[in-house]
Enzyme design. Structure first.
Site, PDB file in Angstrom:
ATOM      1  CE  LYS A 182      -1.025   2.546   2.989  1.00  0.00           C
ATOM      2  NZ  LYS A 182      -0.708   4.105   3.444  1.00  0.00           N
ATOM      3  CB  THR A 206       8.153   3.914   0.011  1.00  0.00           C
ATOM      4  OG1 THR A 206       7.024   4.996   0.368  1.00  0.00           O
ATOM      5  CG2 THR A 206       7.779   3.075  -1.179  1.00  0.00           C
ATOM      6  CD  GLU A 237      -2.192  11.131  -0.454  1.00  0.00           C
ATOM      7  OE1 GLU A 237      -2.405  10.240   0.618  1.00  0.00           O
ATOM      8  OE2 GLU A 237      -1.542  11.815  -0.027  1.00  0.00           O
ATOM      9  CG  ASN A 248      -2.238  14.654   1.286  1.00  0.00           C
ATOM     10  OD1 ASN A 248      -1.885  14.227   2.377  1.00  0.00           O
ATOM     11  ND2 ASN A 248      -2.055  14.669   0.245  1.00  0.00           N
ATOM     12  CB  SER A 258     -12.316  15.856   8.174  1.00  0.00           C
ATOM     13  OG  SER A 258     -11.606  16.500   7.112  1.00  0.00           O
TER      14      SER A 258
END
Length: 406
Positions: free
Chosen positions: A182, A193, A279, A401, A406
């Site tokens: 992952k 990593t 991302e 990010n 949240s």
């Protein structure tokens, strides 16, 4: 150089090698998605590990690093997502050790043969009640479905699972090497990593496996970047249980090159999948550097290029701004001669001898819209060569990010 016959496995998953079982489930660390994974070898396995170089190390990194250096074998690995168990003090260490002991009790094996990995939000204590219940209830298997569930349980901001596997003939025995990882953000390692697990049914001792993993890491996991951040939890573990029945592998073994290549391919596949799934990313960027002073400098320069925010944003915007590539080469800190640099984007040469070339803007506009972008830099300094992988930098990276907790 001898040609090696390495074959990619079609139904690739972490339990493709003989003697491994795994599972993934939702236990309650996350709201809905799978968040607990477990891997088990029917016999104790030789083990190797590489870990984050961040001075702030999560509790599971501390525990697992001590474990494998002490026992030199692992028989199980327990992993959770949704909570990194990082910056959690004495309680975090106690929780990681409790996870280790729970798995040891489940399989009636020594606690120092159990690895622990966590990933997710930093600075929050693990919710141990659902983890305890999950470890007690999780049921292992060796089917493709079990391998898929294992991979799913590792994901955080990842958009896809990352699995690969290869087979190779060793001593006329079919040996399989598989990997699951992952990783999507906080990807700028100085050793490895992400969370990653590599399994193989090859027979190889822990010291030789450690050397192999370190070497493969240097040209794969060390050669990727997403955002320049090094996680507190980075861990890659390799387990070899010897159930394929081959003679013990060493660099002197006749089939060593074949095994080494298959192992490298597993590591490279996982590394590229992470870079591609950065991302918010829309494109994978591969930079190849040739003609460097050394192989190490070639990788460093390539990684500087793919890690440049200006290169990454230019690729996102389909802008053939080769000046950003050349600038990154220049500040890499490596030996270069500006008057000898050649750069190619896709099939289009844009710089030669450090000077601009006439090129087709129309071609590069269309090329840069593709999901995989290749850049070649020839320094004409020496014989060194290497590759690095990264991704474009998009609006979505900021959004993901900015709202991670949240």
């Amino acid at each position: 150089m001898t040609t090696v016959d390495v074959k990619q496995v079609v139904a690739k998953h972490i339990v493709s090698p003989k003697g491994f079982t795994a599972a993934g489930m939702h236990c309650g660390v996350k709201h809905k998605k799978k968040d607990l994974a477990l891997l088990f070898s029917e016999v104790p396995a030789s083990v190797a590990g590489v870990f984050t170089t961040n001075a702030i190390k999560a509790a599971p990194v501390v525990v697992t690093k001590e474990t494998i250096y002490d026992s030199r074998t692992l028989q199980a690995v327990v992993l959770n997502s949704g909570n990194a168990n990082a910056c959690t003090g004495k309680q975090g260490l106690a929780d990681a050790k409790q996870m280790q002991q729970l798995v040891a009790d489940k399989f009636m094996i020594p606690a120092n043969t159990v690895g622990v990995c966590s990933t997710g939000v930093i600075g929050q204590h693990l919710p141990m009640e659902p983890i305890i219940k999950g470890i007690q209830e999780i049921e292992l298997g060796d089917s493709v479905e079990h391998g898929v569930h294992f991979a799913e349980a590792l994901l955080t901001t990842d958009t896809v699972m990352k699995n690969t596997a290869y087979t190779v003939m060793i001593d006329n025995k079919e040996v399989t090497i598989a990997g699951t990882a992952k990783g999507s953000g906080m990807i700028e390692p100085n050793m490895a990593t992400m969370l990653g697990v590599i399994t193989t049914d090859a027979k190889i001792d822990s010291d030789t496996l450690q050397t192999l993993l370190a070497a493969a890491t240097n040209v794969t996991f060390n050669a990727i970047t997403v955002d320049g951040d090094t996680s507190t939890n980075d861990t890659v573990l390799a387990l070899a249980n010897g159930l394929a029945g081959n003679e013990s592998l060493t660099p002197e073994h006749a089939d060593w090159d074949a095994f080494k290549e298959a192992f490298r391919l597993v590591s490279q596949d996982l590394a590229k999948m992470i870079a591609k799934d950065g991302e918010g990313a829309t494109k994978l960027i591969e930079t190849t550097v040739i003609g460097a002073a050394t192989n190490e400098e070639a990788i460093k320069i390539a990684k500087t290029v793919v890690g440049s925010p200006l290169v990454k944003t230019a690729v996102f915007g389909n802008d053939a701004n080769w000046g950003r590539i050349l600038a990154a080469v220049g500040y890499s800190g490596c030996a270069i001669d500006p008057t000898n640099v050649f750069i190619k984007i896709g099939d289009e040469a844009v710089v030669d001898g450090g000077e601009p070339l006439d090129f087709s803007e129309a071609y590069l506009l269309e090329y840069l819209k593709q999901p995989e972008i290749k850049i070649v830099v020839d320094l004409h300094v020496g014989e060194g060569q290497g590759k690095a992988w990264g991704c474009d930098l998009t609006y979505d990276y900021v959004q993901i990010n900015a709202t991670y907790r949240s």
